[in-house]
Design a protein around this motif. Structure first.
Motif, PDB file in Angstrom:
ATOM      1  N   LEU A  48       0.837  -1.196   0.000  1.00  9.42           N
ATOM      2  CA  LEU A  48       0.000   0.000   0.000  1.00  9.42           C
ATOM      3  C   LEU A  48       0.875   1.250   0.000  1.00  9.42           C
ATOM      4  CD1 LEU A  48      -2.831   1.287   0.209  1.00  9.42           C
ATOM      5  CD2 LEU A  48      -2.572   1.172   2.705  1.00  9.42           C
ATOM      6  N   GLU A  49       1.914   1.254   0.813  1.00  8.73           N
ATOM      7  CA  GLU A  49       2.823   2.407   0.878  1.00  8.73           C
ATOM      8  C   GLU A  49       3.612   2.552  -0.412  1.00  8.73           C
ATOM      9  OE1 GLU A  49       5.124   1.655   4.351  1.00  8.73           O
ATOM     10  OE2 GLU A  49       3.458   2.037   5.748  1.00  8.73           O
ATOM     11  N   VAL A  50       3.985   1.438  -1.026  1.00  9.73           N
ATOM     12  CA  VAL A  50       4.697   1.506  -2.312  1.00  9.73           C
ATOM     13  C   VAL A  50       3.821   2.179  -3.360  1.00  9.73           C
ATOM     14  CG1 VAL A  50       5.594   0.134  -4.247  1.00  9.73           C
ATOM     15  CG2 VAL A  50       6.221  -0.453  -1.906  1.00  9.73           C
ATOM     16  N   MET A  51       2.563   1.784  -3.438  1.00 10.44           N
ATOM     17  CA  MET A  51       1.649   2.394  -4.404  1.00 10.44           C
ATOM     18  C   MET A  51       1.457   3.885  -4.125  1.00 10.44           C
ATOM     19  SD  MET A  51      -1.391  -0.315  -5.273  1.00 10.44           S
ATOM     20  CE  MET A  51      -1.921  -0.500  -3.579  1.00 10.44           C
ATOM     21  N   LYS A 110       4.385   5.729  -5.377  1.00  3.63           N
ATOM     22  CA  LYS A 110       4.415   5.812  -6.844  1.00  3.63           C
ATOM     23  C   LYS A 110       3.513   6.944  -7.339  1.00  3.63           C
ATOM     24  CE  LYS A 110       5.710   1.049  -7.947  1.00  3.63           C
ATOM     25  NZ  LYS A 110       5.416  -0.168  -8.717  1.00  3.63           N
ATOM     26  N   TYR A 111       2.330   7.059  -6.757  1.00  2.87           N
ATOM     27  CA  TYR A 111       1.439   8.151  -7.153  1.00  2.87           C
ATOM     28  C   TYR A 111       1.983   9.503  -6.717  1.00  2.87           C
ATOM     29  CZ  TYR A 111      -2.362   5.328  -9.029  1.00  2.87           C
ATOM     30  OH  TYR A 111      -3.122   4.512  -9.815  1.00  2.87           O
ATOM     31  N   ASP A 149      -2.828  11.952  -6.333  1.00  4.79           N
ATOM     32  CA  ASP A 149      -3.382  11.196  -5.225  1.00  4.79           C
ATOM     33  C   ASP A 149      -3.787   9.812  -5.709  1.00  4.79           C
ATOM     34  OD1 ASP A 149      -3.134  13.319  -3.439  1.00  4.79           O
ATOM     35  OD2 ASP A 149      -5.087  14.158  -4.027  1.00  4.79           O
ATOM     36  N   MET A 150      -3.500   8.817  -4.905  1.00  3.71           N
ATOM     37  CA  MET A 150      -3.849   7.456  -5.291  1.00  3.71           C
ATOM     38  C   MET A 150      -5.359   7.237  -5.174  1.00  3.71           C
ATOM     39  SD  MET A 150      -2.523   3.803  -3.743  1.00  3.71           S
ATOM     40  CE  MET A 150      -3.804   3.707  -2.473  1.00  3.71           C
ATOM     41  N   PRO A 151      -6.035   6.793  -6.228  1.00  3.51           N
ATOM     42  CA  PRO A 151      -7.462   6.478  -6.124  1.00  3.51           C
ATOM     43  C   PRO A 151      -7.710   5.402  -5.065  1.00  3.51           C
ATOM     44  CG  PRO A 151      -6.767   6.550  -8.420  1.00  3.51           C
ATOM     45  CD  PRO A 151      -5.515   6.598  -7.594  1.00  3.51           C
ATOM     46  N   LYS A 152      -8.854   5.510  -4.392  1.00  2.00           N
ATOM     47  CA  LYS A 152      -9.171   4.548  -3.345  1.00  2.00           C
ATOM     48  C   LYS A 152      -9.240   3.121  -3.890  1.00  2.00           C
ATOM     49  CE  LYS A 152     -11.722   7.763  -0.379  1.00  2.00           C
ATOM     50  NZ  LYS A 152     -13.045   8.055   0.261  1.00  2.00           N
ATOM     51  N   SER A 153      -9.661   2.988  -5.148  1.00  2.00           N
ATOM     52  CA  SER A 153      -9.803   1.638  -5.720  1.00  2.00           C
ATOM     53  C   SER A 153      -8.482   0.893  -5.784  1.00  2.00           C
ATOM     54  CB  SER A 153     -10.419   1.721  -7.120  1.00  2.00           C
ATOM     55  OG  SER A 153      -9.593   2.476  -7.994  1.00  2.00           O
TER      56      SER A 153
END
Length: 392
Positions: free
Chosen positions: A98-101, A104-105, A111-115
């Protein structure tokens, strides 16, 4: 004992043919190059019950199962959920991924989408498999006899993960168990059926099998070796080479054109082409800049006429592919010692295939000259209606 390796491709688009499953072919070839032959391949749509049933079934029959696809953030990406159900465990958040994603964003100021959080939900006890390219991590799960490796469907991501992450794990897990040695031979000018007639009737040493792969304009023949007997391996290779002889253009790596580059230094090569539609010039331009190319309409369509036309060239080395005529297409090579011309008959209706074959024939003539081999030979896939050798 040879490990049982299987592939599973997922997704309605793959199952219905809306997307061509190139990943499965690439995976099979990659594993074969490593000495492991895939035993079975399956394709399943986005139906969780079908996936759960298949995973549970294959867990008792296979040693390695590579599952491709279904790791995205949308509701139809259900590979992780199906694996959890098959293993009888729950999904749990992998905080690291989760932190890696999120990082990346953030690196792209987004911002990382919730999906996307769904992509960090892995079956309990799964081993994370890193994906340095995209947001879909892979993972590995041991269930009954089998180890399952889950990979994303995006080809660029799959290839990086297989080479950097999964192959090292396979080598560690399987070692040399059932691993074959594969020697690859690339041929030009022979038909697959003609080659099969030559080779399949022969007796091959125990522990050595043949494999074929046609990929126009070449045919790849593999010696799949499951023996440590050096004498048997040498015998098999000698037997193969005796049959294919002068049609061999490369070994182990199909990149014979790259080897032409160093041989063309200071050769002052000139190219003229008509029926090949510029394909020859395009190909040579990828391996060397030491040439001058011309794509011309209206070149001669008769072998002797093309030879006389080439004799006017002051260049010491000239390749030419003439126009299509009643007898076929003349392909010529002028050197300092002579002008070689052969007229080839095209039986392929596809124009792209015709151009590729013509360009490859011209390159093969050039390669043969540079390596002091016979410049013109018979090609099963390209009947020759006439052949001329004239003074330079």
């Amino acid at each position: 004992m040879e490990p049982v390796i299987e592939l599973v491709s997922t997704g309605d688009e793959v199952l219905t043919g809306l997307i061509t499953d190139t990943n499965a072919g690439w995976l099979s070839q990659l594993l074969l190059e490593q000495g492991w032959q895939v035993r079975r391949r399956f394709t399943v749509g986005d139906d969780k019950a079908d996936l759960v049933e298949l995973f549970e079934q294959r867990s008792h029959q296979a040693d390695i199962v590579i599952v491709n696809g279904g790791l995205g953030p949308t509701s139809d990406d259900i590979s992780a959920e199906a694996m959890a159900d098959a293993a009888g465990v729950t999904l749990e958040l992998n905080q690291h991924w989760l932190e890696v994603m999120q990082q990346k964003y953030a690196s792209r100021n987004r911002d990382m989408p919730k999906s996307n959080s769904k992509q960090a939900m892995l079956p309990q006890g799964a081993e994370l498999v890193d994906n340095p390219v995209g947001t879909a991590c892979g993972f590995a799960v041991k269930l009954n006899r089998a180890t399952f490796f889950f990979t994303p469907g995006v080809p660029s991501e799959l290839k990086v993960m297989m080479n950097d992450e999964i192959l090292p794990r396979l080598r560690q897990q399987l070692g040399d168990n059932g691993r074959s040695q594969v020697r690859r031979f690339f041929l030009f000018g022979l038909s697959e059926s003609g080659l099969s007639d030559k080779l399949d009737a022969l007796t091959w040493p125990a522990g050595i099998a043949l494999g074929y792969r046609a990929n126009l304009p070449t045919i790849e023949v593999k010696l799949i070796i499951d023996t440590a007997n050096a004498e048997a391996i040498a015998q098999a290779e000698a037997q193969l080479l005796a049959q294919v002889g002068t049609h061999l253009i490369a070994r182990d790596n199909m990149d014979f054109t790259a080897s032409l580059g160093p041989m063309l230094v200071d050769k002052d090569l000139m190219i003229f082409e008509d029926a090949s539609g510029g394909r020859l010039t395009d190909t040579i331009s990828t391996i060397t800049r030491e040439f001058e190319g011309h794509y011309l309409a209206g070149l001669p369509d008769e072998a002797e006429e093309l030879a006389h036309w080439l004799q006017k060239s002051a260049r010491p080395l000239t390749l030419a592919i003439g126009a299509a005529g009643p007898k076929g297409v003349p392909v010529a090579l002028k050197t300092q010692t002579g002008c070689y011309v052969q007229t080839l008959q095209m039986h392929f209706r596809d124009p792209l295939s015709q151009r590729r074959l013509l360009a490859f024939t011209a390159l093969d003539m050039l390669r043969r000259h540079l390596m002091n081999e016979t410049v013109m030979i018979d090609y099963d896939i390209l009947p020759c209606s006439e052949r001329l050798t004239l003074p330079a």
